[in-house]
Structures are given as C-alpha cells and as structure tokens.
Scaffold this active site. Sequence first.
Site, PDB file in Angstrom:
ATOM      1  N   ASP A 173      53.615  31.294 -56.417  1.00 56.15           N
ATOM      2  CA  ASP A 173      53.774  30.290 -57.464  1.00 56.15           C
ATOM      3  C   ASP A 173      54.609  30.844 -58.610  1.00 56.15           C
ATOM      4  O   ASP A 173      55.427  30.155 -59.196  1.00 56.15           O
ATOM      5  CB  ASP A 173      52.404  29.880 -58.021  1.00 56.15           C
ATOM      6  N   GLU A 179      56.945  33.209 -58.530  1.00 48.93           N
ATOM      7  CA  GLU A 179      58.364  33.258 -58.169  1.00 48.93           C
ATOM      8  C   GLU A 179      58.975  31.865 -58.227  1.00 48.93           C
ATOM      9  O   GLU A 179      60.080  31.669 -58.716  1.00 48.93           O
ATOM     10  CB  GLU A 179      58.509  33.760 -56.735  1.00 48.93           C
ATOM     11  N   SER A 183      43.000  21.124 -67.231  1.00 43.47           N
ATOM     12  CA  SER A 183      42.877  22.495 -66.738  1.00 43.47           C
ATOM     13  C   SER A 183      42.096  23.292 -67.777  1.00 43.47           C
ATOM     14  O   SER A 183      41.592  22.721 -68.739  1.00 43.47           O
ATOM     15  CB  SER A 183      44.242  23.092 -66.455  1.00 43.47           C
ATOM     16  N   GLU A 234      29.620  29.530 -64.618  1.00 40.85           N
ATOM     17  CA  GLU A 234      29.773  29.276 -63.183  1.00 40.85           C
ATOM     18  C   GLU A 234      30.906  30.144 -62.662  1.00 40.85           C
ATOM     19  O   GLU A 234      31.796  30.515 -63.427  1.00 40.85           O
ATOM     20  CB  GLU A 234      30.168  27.804 -62.938  1.00 40.85           C
ATOM     21  N   LYS A 288      34.410  30.846 -61.023  1.00 37.39           N
ATOM     22  CA  LYS A 288      35.652  30.072 -60.954  1.00 37.39           C
ATOM     23  C   LYS A 288      36.199  30.255 -59.542  1.00 37.39           C
ATOM     24  O   LYS A 288      36.585  31.353 -59.148  1.00 37.39           O
ATOM     25  CB  LYS A 288      36.659  30.567 -61.983  1.00 37.39           C
ATOM     26  N   ASP A 302      38.740  29.920 -56.445  1.00 34.63           N
ATOM     27  CA  ASP A 302      40.191  29.918 -56.373  1.00 34.63           C
ATOM     28  C   ASP A 302      40.642  29.058 -55.207  1.00 34.63           C
ATOM     29  O   ASP A 302      40.836  29.530 -54.102  1.00 34.63           O
ATOM     30  CB  ASP A 302      40.694  31.355 -56.235  1.00 34.63           C
ATOM     31  N   GLU A 321      36.026  22.049 -56.271  1.00 33.47           N
ATOM     32  CA  GLU A 321      37.104  22.894 -55.786  1.00 33.47           C
ATOM     33  C   GLU A 321      37.029  22.974 -54.264  1.00 33.47           C
ATOM     34  O   GLU A 321      35.986  23.338 -53.708  1.00 33.47           O
ATOM     35  CB  GLU A 321      36.949  24.290 -56.399  1.00 33.47           C
ATOM     36  N   TYR A 336      31.647  20.958 -59.201  1.00 36.19           N
ATOM     37  CA  TYR A 336      31.342  21.530 -60.507  1.00 36.19           C
ATOM     38  C   TYR A 336      31.263  20.509 -61.632  1.00 36.19           C
ATOM     39  O   TYR A 336      30.974  20.855 -62.766  1.00 36.19           O
ATOM     40  CB  TYR A 336      32.314  22.655 -60.869  1.00 36.19           C
ATOM     41  N   LYS A 375      39.210  35.362 -66.732  1.00 39.82           N
ATOM     42  CA  LYS A 375      39.791  35.774 -65.452  1.00 39.82           C
ATOM     43  C   LYS A 375      39.549  37.254 -65.184  1.00 39.82           C
ATOM     44  O   LYS A 375      39.840  38.098 -66.035  1.00 39.82           O
ATOM     45  CB  LYS A 375      41.306  35.515 -65.460  1.00 39.82           C
ATOM     46  N   CYS A 407      63.375  45.616 -28.354  1.00 38.11           N
ATOM     47  CA  CYS A 407      61.942  45.807 -28.558  1.00 38.11           C
ATOM     48  C   CYS A 407      61.644  47.292 -28.763  1.00 38.11           C
ATOM     49  O   CYS A 407      62.063  48.117 -27.948  1.00 38.11           O
ATOM     50  CB  CYS A 407      61.171  45.277 -27.347  1.00 38.11           C
ATOM     51  N   CYS A 409      59.586  48.524 -25.467  1.00 38.35           N
ATOM     52  CA  CYS A 409      60.086  48.559 -24.088  1.00 38.35           C
ATOM     53  C   CYS A 409      61.601  48.460 -23.989  1.00 38.35           C
ATOM     54  O   CYS A 409      62.154  48.552 -22.907  1.00 38.35           O
ATOM     55  CB  CYS A 409      59.434  47.440 -23.271  1.00 38.35           C
ATOM     56  N   CYS A 456      59.630  39.767 -28.095  1.00 34.81           N
ATOM     57  CA  CYS A 456      60.030  40.496 -26.905  1.00 34.81           C
ATOM     58  C   CYS A 456      59.592  39.624 -25.730  1.00 34.81           C
ATOM     59  O   CYS A 456      58.438  39.228 -25.644  1.00 34.81           O
ATOM     60  CB  CYS A 456      59.311  41.841 -26.872  1.00 34.81           C
ATOM     61  N   CYS A 464      55.835  44.356 -21.114  1.00 29.03           N
ATOM     62  CA  CYS A 464      55.955  45.257 -22.260  1.00 29.03           C
ATOM     63  C   CYS A 464      54.558  45.825 -22.577  1.00 29.03           C
ATOM     64  O   CYS A 464      53.602  45.066 -22.771  1.00 29.03           O
ATOM     65  CB  CYS A 464      56.505  44.460 -23.434  1.00 29.03           C
TER      66      CYS A 464
HETATM   67  S1  IVH Z   1      35.466  22.953 -64.676  1.00 31.05           S
HETATM   68  C1  IVH Z   1      38.139  20.413 -67.691  1.00 31.05           C
HETATM   69  N1  IVH Z   1      34.393  24.687 -63.091  1.00 31.05           N
HETATM   70  O1  IVH Z   1      39.863  25.755 -62.352  1.00 31.05           O
HETATM   71  C2  IVH Z   1      38.327  21.274 -66.518  1.00 31.05           C
HETATM   72  N2  IVH Z   1      36.720  24.311 -62.911  1.00 31.05           N
HETATM   73  O2  IVH Z   1      41.977  26.033 -64.534  1.00 31.05           O
HETATM   74  C3  IVH Z   1      37.045  21.320 -65.795  1.00 31.05           C
HETATM   75  N3  IVH Z   1      37.825  25.593 -61.158  1.00 31.05           N
HETATM   76  O3  IVH Z   1      41.560  22.789 -62.013  1.00 31.05           O
HETATM   77  C4  IVH Z   1      37.070  22.338 -64.793  1.00 31.05           C
HETATM   78  N4  IVH Z   1      36.028  26.639 -60.440  1.00 31.05           N
HETATM   79  O4  IVH Z   1      39.947  23.261 -60.170  1.00 31.05           O
HETATM   80  C5  IVH Z   1      35.520  24.076 -63.469  1.00 31.05           C
HETATM   81  N5  IVH Z   1      33.290  26.206 -61.720  1.00 31.05           N
HETATM   82  C6  IVH Z   1      34.411  25.588 -62.089  1.00 31.05           C
HETATM   83  C7  IVH Z   1      35.640  25.836 -61.466  1.00 31.05           C
HETATM   84  C8  IVH Z   1      36.790  25.183 -61.924  1.00 31.05           C
HETATM   85  C9  IVH Z   1      37.321  26.471 -60.283  1.00 31.05           C
HETATM   86  C10 IVH Z   1      39.242  25.206 -61.244  1.00 31.05           C
HETATM   87  C11 IVH Z   1      39.445  23.740 -61.380  1.00 31.05           C
HETATM   88  C12 IVH Z   1      40.481  23.532 -62.441  1.00 31.05           C
HETATM   89  C13 IVH Z   1      40.913  24.919 -62.744  1.00 31.05           C
HETATM   90  C14 IVH Z   1      41.143  25.002 -64.222  1.00 31.05           C
END
Ligand code: IVH
Length: 664
Positions: free
Chosen positions: A34, A36, A82, A113, A115, A117, A172, A224, A312, A406, A409, A424, A429
């Site tokens: 992402d 790049e 976000s 909670e 996060k 990915d 997620e 979530y 993070k 190859c 072989c 190959c 082989c």
């Molecule tokens: S709450 C108002 N809880 O992180 C935003 N987000 O950078 C509410 N994500 O797009 C998000 N785990 O997809 C929330 N336990 C969690 C999460 C979470 C992953 C993601 C989510 C969001 C991104 C925000």
Amino acid sequence: MNSEQARERVSELRTLLTKANDAYYQEAAPLMSDREYDQLMEELRRLEEEHRLFSPDSPTERVGGEPTREFPTVTHPVPMLSLSNTYSREEVDDFDRRVRNLLGHDNYSYMAELKYDGMAIRLRYDNGRLALGATRGDGTQGDDITANIRTIRDVPLSLSGNHPQELEVRGEAYMEMAAFAKLNSAREENGETVFANPRNATAGTLKLQDPNTVARRPIRMFAYDLLLEDDNRERTQQEKLNMLDEFGFRVCEHRAMCPGIEEVHKVIEKWGGFRKDLPYETDGVVIKVNEERYREILGQTAKAPRWAIAYKFEAEQAVSRIHGITLQVGRLGTITPVAELEPVLLAGTTVKRATLHNEEEIQRKDIRAGDRVIVEKAGDIIPQVVNVVLQEEEKRGEPFRMPEECPACGSKLVKLPDEVAWRCTNNQCPPQVRNRLEHFASRDALDIDGVGEAVVDQLVTNNLVSTFPDLYRLTVDDLTPLERMGEKSAANLVASIGKSREKPFEKVLYALGIRFVGVTVARDLARAFPSVEALMEAGEEELLAVDAIGPRIAGSVRSFFEQTENGEMIRQLRELGLTFESEEKAAASDKLAGKTFVLTGTLPTLKRSEAKELIEKNGGKTTSTVSKKTDFVLAGDEAGSKLEKARDLGVKIIQENEFFEMIK
Ligand code: IVH
C-alpha cells in the site's frame, strides 16, 4: 525533468498503477505494498499537475479506496470512520488528557480491544436477517458485497437471542495466518501471484466476483460495533459487545474494561506480549471511551472519532543481508527464488531464508545478492523481503537474472502465458519427483507415517523410488541398507505405506497432485465422479457442470488424464490395491440421476452444502447458473436473480419440502 521525460514517466506510472489496480481489484493479488502504491500515485499526481498532463483514463482519476466498478455502490447512512494512530505511551496519555479536558471530568472508562488487521465490513440486519454486507470504500460509499459476505461462517445469516428488528454491525473481516500461508503456497505452486499479507488476501478475496471462490477461502470476522435505532445514551461499548455476542457474532475475546489510562497501558503491554501467539494478525489495541453519552459530547473530526484511538504495536521487521539467491523447484516444476539471509532474529525465531516469490517481484524491488534488506514475517509465518536498504556509494552486485535452464536438471525453463512463474517441464527432474512423493504421503493426502522429506530423499537418491507405484513395491530388504534404517523401522514403513491402500478415493485423487486440484476440489470431483474411470472419461462440459470447477481446473484435470504415463500409473496403483472408487457410490440412490439442480436463497433447514451433498448422493448434479438444461431450482428465502431466470426459462422451482419428497 524536462517535459519529454515527464511525459514518459507519467505514461510509465499510469501503466504500472493501472496494472496494480487490476491486480488488486480484479485478480485480487496486489502487485505492491500500500505504501509503494501511495508513493507512486503521489508522484503521478504531482507530475500530472506540474506538467499539466491530464487524462480521464489516468489512475489518479480513480482513487485507491473508492468503490470499484464491479459491485453496486451503497451509501453508508452512518459514515465508516477510521481511527487516529498512536505509537507511544506519551501519545496515548495525550489522548486521555484531551478526553478529560473536553469532558471536564474523569468519570469515564475505557474499553480496550485488539485491533484486527483485515478489512472493515458493515452488515445490516432487517428482521433479524442479513440484508446487506458492504465494504468501507471511501467511508461514505462502499461496495455491496453481500453475496461474498454470506460465505463468511462467522457472519450469522439470521440473528439469535433477543434482538431488535433493525440493526447494523461493523467488524473486521480477516484471514488467519495459517490459512493465509496455505493459500499463498498453493498460489505460488500454481504460478499465480501471491498475496503480500493476510489483509491483502482478505480484501482481494472479498472483491472477487465469484462467491464460490470466496466460500473456499477461509475468511473470518470479529464484530466490534453495533448501531441501534433506539439511540439509548446510557448504553456502553461493553454492553454492545455483550449484545453482539448474544446475537451470534464473534467479539474480541481479550476485551478489557479499563477504569483509567493506567490500566490501558497495562493491557497494551500484556497484549503486545502474547499477540505473536494468536492465530490471526493484530497490529495494535483500539482504546474506546466506554460510555455512549460521553462519545456524543466528544464527537468526531472529519475522519476519526475523538472518543477512540488506535495504539499500534511496533512492526515485526528486521534488517539482514542476502548472501545469495537460490532457486527451489516445486512439485509441479515451479521455480521459486529464495533469499539466503544472514541469520536474524525476527518475532521470536531465527530467520535464514525468505521467499522472493518470482522473477517479477525481484525485478520490481530490484533485489540483488549482497543487498541489505528489510525482512518481515508475512502472516508471521513466511518471512518476506520488504525492500532493499541502499546505502550511498555502496557497490552492489549484478541485477538478478533468471537462468534459462533448470538449476536441478538442466532442462530449459518455460513461462506459460498469463503466469508469473518459470517452470521446469521435465517430469523426472529430481526435486519434482521428491516433492511429488512428499505431497503424495502428506497429511491431507495419503497420510503415510514415516514418509517425510528425509526418507523421500533417501529413497530417491538410492534409486529405490521414482513413481508412486514404486512406493508400494518396497520391501524390508530394500530399505534396511539405508542409513538410520533398522529392521523395525523398515517394517513399520512398509506397513504404513500398505495401510494407505485404505484411504478413500478423494484422498487418492488429491495425492496424485493434479494442478489446481486441492483438498476441496478433489472431494468435489470424487463426489461428482465416483470412480476414476468416470473422471477420466469426463469431457470438459461434464467437469464444468460440477459447481466448484471452472475452465482452469477442468483443463488441468483433462490434461493430466490425457498423458499416457498418468493413465499407466493409475492402472498400476489400482493393481497395487489403492482405492479408485467412492464408497458412497454403492450406498447412494439414483432417484435424482441425470437431474441438474441450481440452489438459491436460504433454505429453511438445510445448509447449501448439505443440500448439494444430498443431491449428489442421490445421483443428481448441482450447477451454479440457471439454464435451459437445469431441471430444478431449489429455492429458499431471499432467492434473487436465479429465481427470476428460472421463471423466465420455465424451469421448475421447488421448495425444500418438495425436495425431501423427491428423495424420500
Ligand atoms: S472501532 C470509528 N475496533 O481499524 C472507527 N476498529 O483504523 C471505529 N479495526 O477501519 C472502529 N479492529 O476496520 C474498531 N476492535 C476494533 C478494530 C477496528 C480493527 C479497524 C477498522 C477500522 C480501522 C480504523
């Protein structure tokens, strides 16, 4: 840069970014990270601006996160925001200070909670039934990917517990690391581009046009957030997570109520320690003000709420040096370049090698032997080279070039159209032979105890085995001269090879190692064609009639059985006592023989897979599209376009109870 050079660079960037877009959205296999992508897009935007080189076709006109053309667009009634990121203890404390200042007191608490990915999704339930599943898109508008979301097993199609009529869930979607690693190694072996990480694999998968393929990729989901119509301000995040749990969703099992920021710090430290042991990837902790009424006061900025923040974790990366690039030959002849690294500690293990995937990837990143590189564990399993760290005036080695022959072989390597991998094509082989035998004996195939990498290597090196039938002709006397092989282990080996004769047809079919025929496809084939003869005789059209089989798999199956040596190998294996017929063949009825069914909608009691199984057990077939050849459309609730098509074509539509009557 003069205008001629700018024009050239702009055209180059447009081609590259268009390719990257297509790979991401249509082929679902990102060509670049992402970061790049963002950098190249920024460069293109700047050049277009400076040199006034505009074009409606430019990828700059189609911003990364926008909804794609392929799915209907939906507008999110409540935008999908976000989160702001923080990376240090101080920044987390700053966040807490802001919250306290804005509220003017400290009577609030936090919910922490994990996060996850993956990719954010939004689900709408009407009358307790899943009515819509959408991507985040640009936050305001996303793609309607309901058909794909329905295939996620963690997403309840209908809610349990005491739920309100209408509600919305956010969560997620993600892929577990083991599943990701498996998907990628299959893709690598098949000469397809690999996904950079589980997040890309998830996003790519959910944007596929074919829900059948999506269904076969193990996507999961954590919920979530819960949006309710009643607007109850007394509610808390804690209560909402409990409600989600009651309605049948998976919620963060490690969630922790924190009375204040000190407890949040403790949670961050604790989770940072065990996150490596989780089966999925988490890149941090989300810290949310627990009380809805305070959230309202805190409000939000254009992009993110002021009541939540993400902390993070540090990325699991390390710097090492590549002392050489070697080439591995896979079971199907695929050549995979591998970086041989100076050993480096990464996420708790010593890493000595990292996959470089294919020639294109090496050229794109310009990775050369001798380079210092950043290594990362993708899905914390397979180490990957992220990029080269160049030091000024450092003298570099020669650019990597794929040999023409190859490495094992000496046969000439070929590259098939539409593939990124070189292959190959010499069946004999040695590494191919070894990998085929290892696959044949592996757990998901014939599960032959004792036939692993080392033993296979000995068997092949000593010319005892080169084909599958050879395995079954081994005697204790053949084996005892081998190193570290006593009478007892030799006898055990012969016995466990012998025992594999009992394995069912679908396992044998998978063990043969036909390209694109994984565990699930092998099972589908064994059900649709209950003997190897039926499968060998099946034409392209018959193969395509099996639900999960597309032209690519059909072509591969045909070409495997068309090779005379494979026919001969199967004849020998049969003679040696392996199973080439499904047991179900005998047990099944032929009540639905020759009948083709299409399933649509949600059936009252049967799952789709169960209905399919019943149809096949009774001699019928299922296909995914309604045509004049379809005999019945078995329809449940919320059946869509297939039902309309059936009506248009005059195909008989039946309900589940009528279906039960047919097979009673
Ligand atoms: S709450 C108002 N809880 O992180 C935003 N987000 O950078 C509410 N994500 O797009 C998000 N785990 O997809 C929330 N336990 C969690 C999460 C979470 C992953 C993601 C989510 C969001 C991104 C925000």
